[in-house]
Design a protein around this motif. Structure first.
Motif, PDB file in Angstrom:
ATOM      1  N   ALA A 207       0.843  -1.207   0.000  1.00  0.00           N
ATOM      2  CA  ALA A 207       0.000   0.000   0.000  1.00  0.00           C
ATOM      3  C   ALA A 207       0.875   1.252   0.000  1.00  0.00           C
ATOM      4  O   ALA A 207       0.594   2.226  -0.716  1.00  0.00           O
ATOM      5  N   ILE A 208       1.949   1.231   0.803  1.00  0.00           N
ATOM      6  CA  ILE A 208       2.870   2.374   0.844  1.00  0.00           C
ATOM      7  C   ILE A 208       3.465   2.615  -0.541  1.00  0.00           C
ATOM      8  O   ILE A 208       3.543   3.755  -1.015  1.00  0.00           O
TER       9      ILE A 208
ATOM     10  N   ALA B 216       3.674   5.599  -5.734  1.00  0.00           N
ATOM     11  CA  ALA B 216       3.604   5.647  -7.198  1.00  0.00           C
ATOM     12  C   ALA B 216       2.700   6.774  -7.694  1.00  0.00           C
ATOM     13  O   ALA B 216       2.856   7.260  -8.815  1.00  0.00           O
ATOM     14  N   GLU B 217       1.738   7.205  -6.841  1.00  0.00           N
ATOM     15  CA  GLU B 217       0.911   8.357  -7.240  1.00  0.00           C
ATOM     16  C   GLU B 217       1.480   9.662  -6.672  1.00  0.00           C
ATOM     17  O   GLU B 217       0.826  10.698  -6.684  1.00  0.00           O
TER      18      GLU B 217
ATOM     19  N   ASP C 133      -1.897  -2.461  11.761  1.00  0.00           N
ATOM     20  CA  ASP C 133      -1.815  -2.926  10.385  1.00  0.00           C
ATOM     21  C   ASP C 133      -2.691  -2.000   9.538  1.00  0.00           C
ATOM     22  O   ASP C 133      -3.553  -2.441   8.784  1.00  0.00           O
ATOM     23  N   THR C 134      -2.463  -0.694   9.711  1.00  0.00           N
ATOM     24  CA  THR C 134      -3.264   0.348   9.087  1.00  0.00           C
ATOM     25  C   THR C 134      -2.339   1.293   8.334  1.00  0.00           C
ATOM     26  O   THR C 134      -1.299   1.683   8.864  1.00  0.00           O
ATOM     27  N   VAL C 135      -2.706   1.644   7.103  1.00  0.00           N
ATOM     28  CA  VAL C 135      -1.914   2.586   6.310  1.00  0.00           C
ATOM     29  C   VAL C 135      -2.681   3.896   6.207  1.00  0.00           C
ATOM     30  O   VAL C 135      -3.890   3.898   5.946  1.00  0.00           O
ATOM     31  N   PHE C 136      -1.976   5.023   6.464  1.00  0.00           N
ATOM     32  CA  PHE C 136      -2.657   6.327   6.427  1.00  0.00           C
ATOM     33  C   PHE C 136      -1.887   7.308   5.556  1.00  0.00           C
ATOM     34  O   PHE C 136      -0.684   7.158   5.327  1.00  0.00           O
ATOM     35  N   VAL C 137      -2.615   8.320   5.087  1.00  0.00           N
ATOM     36  CA  VAL C 137      -2.042   9.334   4.221  1.00  0.00           C
ATOM     37  C   VAL C 137      -2.746  10.663   4.536  1.00  0.00           C
ATOM     38  O   VAL C 137      -3.897  10.653   4.976  1.00  0.00           O
TER      39      VAL C 137
ATOM     40  N   GLU D  22      -6.093   8.009  -4.246  1.00  0.00           N
ATOM     41  CA  GLU D  22      -6.797   7.074  -5.126  1.00  0.00           C
ATOM     42  C   GLU D  22      -6.227   5.671  -4.967  1.00  0.00           C
ATOM     43  O   GLU D  22      -6.967   4.692  -4.926  1.00  0.00           O
ATOM     44  N   ALA D  23      -4.897   5.600  -4.858  1.00  0.00           N
ATOM     45  CA  ALA D  23      -4.210   4.305  -4.815  1.00  0.00           C
ATOM     46  C   ALA D  23      -4.646   3.461  -3.623  1.00  0.00           C
ATOM     47  O   ALA D  23      -4.709   2.226  -3.689  1.00  0.00           O
ATOM     48  N   LEU D  24      -4.970   4.131  -2.523  1.00  0.00           N
ATOM     49  CA  LEU D  24      -5.319   3.416  -1.293  1.00  0.00           C
ATOM     50  C   LEU D  24      -6.603   2.599  -1.469  1.00  0.00           C
ATOM     51  O   LEU D  24      -6.805   1.576  -0.804  1.00  0.00           O
TER      52      LEU D  24
END
Lengths: 294, 294
Positions: B246-247, B252-253, B264-268, B273-275
């Motif tokens: 996910a990272i 890539a975007e 086990d969580t990905v944040f931005v 969009e990629a997420l």
């Protein structure tokens, strides 16, 4: 000064807005020190949702506007002089609370200015560094002593050691959602008291202020804060007769009003019918939020 | 324990509600100490508006409910055991954020429980005393190390010395109004890592965590926090392959995602969009407000 950031678009955009809540001090003790970072006050006060919004923008002249009118505004100017370097910047602050009436307005103006300039110019200062500049602006201009640290965090802030974050030590009374009602009876400039007050008056403030803090710590609740603040304002002998009358009228309806320090404003938690006899009653929610970019 | 208050109506009313924001730690260093008030972590994290609401009420049995289901909830139970004495109390906490996924949920639960009990039972504790109880509950149960002090104040909190207010030392990154987007990829209990992680893993976390804090202080901005956090999460070698994927997809975007520690969580920051390819994307505003009675 640290390197300018490469991610930040504020500079390109050319303007930044920041908000600061305001702060009513209920009682205080003046803590003098040659170093402005160690000068300040201990005491306790309420942070209010009503505050100010400061807009800083890159222009072709250095200018400070308060509520739309160009002014010297020394406290905000101190921040601008210290942070802006050669940049030509217009600082425009609009207040929801009256100025010079005990709401820590100059502190809120300085704090929101510092936060906004930090973003606009990508100065990469930490929160403590930003708040320290605003605190220094306050105490060097004698416009306040302890508002800035409270306005940086929000809540009901007990100032146990003077100074900004990183130097001052705070505790607090756990906040609940309440509003305050207040009536402004006149103006009383903190600067006048701090610069021209005689030694005896300062001794009186400090003696009762120290006792008030001890008394609050015996029972740190919002209700007890109001009682301790009322006693302090009646003891220090600088409040106006009108303030005294308003406090008594509110007491007669079974509520506790006190004076915003240092101002000619009487405030009460919740509503007060009695206060209406003394002028236009305004309201603000208590706030648990500190200053920020908006 | 201090005297019970006479002004407070909470006891008569029989129930109190309190709110706490949640907290995502971006990177950290474990600071061990035999005294739980000095045990904790240094590092930096984001306080989120989405948090929890805890309802405490005088009933005829001691009970803890999490999202409507009766549970042991050791961290909240520690607070209840320490503050409620002989009183029979039901604690009911509803979370807006997932539990066990890196949002400091147990800390938020403990903090809101402590604030609510302080009011319900008129314990007259200061904010620091209340937060200290919640911090002790966290570290003694190995459910977290540094969330509670951040959740007490709000903002982007840099923890420079471990511990709750009055002991820990904090700074911050001045906050601006932003939201985070996140995807929960699975559960990872902090307790498992803290109790069962081997010495080599802890050494790795601490080495990279110490470096990360130094690196952040060189440029304390939100954007740099995200970069430093991403590097940390890639270096410590405990994140899942899904997190890593996910990272990379977010990179890539052209955006910077990181992992909520320990989860086990990905944040931005903002949108991604990629997420969306990795699961349901949820959102929360950043918050400059700390826990309080509501």
């Amino acid at each position: 000064m640290k390197n300018r950031g490469s991610f930040d678009n504020a500079f390109k955009k050319g303007f930044v807005k920041a908000y600061s809540p305001s702060h009513i001090s209920g009682f205080f003790e003046i803590c003098d020190n040659k170093n402005p970072l160690y000068k300040g006050s201990v005491g306790c006060g309420l942070v209010l949702d009503s505050g100010c919004v400061t807009d800083v923008s890159l222009t072709n002249q250095v200018k400070i506007e308060i509520n739309g009118i160009e002014e010297d505004a020394n406290t905000s100017k101190y921040v601008l002089d210290n942070l802006a370097g050669e940049s030509k910047i217009t600082v425009s602050t609009d207040f929801e609370v009256p100025i010079g009436c005990g709401f820590g307005a100059s502190g809120a103006g300085a704090l929101s200015t510092a936060i906004a300039l930090n973003e606009l110019l990508s100065l990469n200062m930490t929160l403590n560094e930003v708040v320290q500049i605003a605190h220094r602006a306050e105490v060097e201009n004698n416009t306040g002593l302890g508002d800035v640290i409270a306005e940086a965090y929000g809540g009901i802030v007990i100032r146990k050691k003077p100074g900004p974050p990183g130097i001052g030590v705070i505790d607090g009374i756990p906040l609940r959602e309440e509003k305050i009602s207040y009536v402004v009876l006149g103006k009383k400039l903190t600067k006048t008291i701090l610069e021209e007050g005689d030694a005896e008056m300062k001794r009186r403030i400090n003696g009762y202020g120290r006792e008030a803090l001890k008394e609050l710590m015996r029972k740190p609740t919002l209700e007890h804060f109001m009682l301790v603040s009322r006693n302090f304002s009646l003891q220090i002998e600088i409040i106006s007769d009108k303030c005294r009358d308003a406090i008594e009228a509110v007491a007669a309806e079974g509520k506790v009003a006190s004076v915003a320090m240092l101002g000619d404003t009487v405030f009460v938690i919740g509503n007060s019918e009695a206060l209406k006899a003394f002028g236009e009653v305004k309201e603000s929610k208590l706030s648990n939020s500190g200053a920020k970019i908006i």
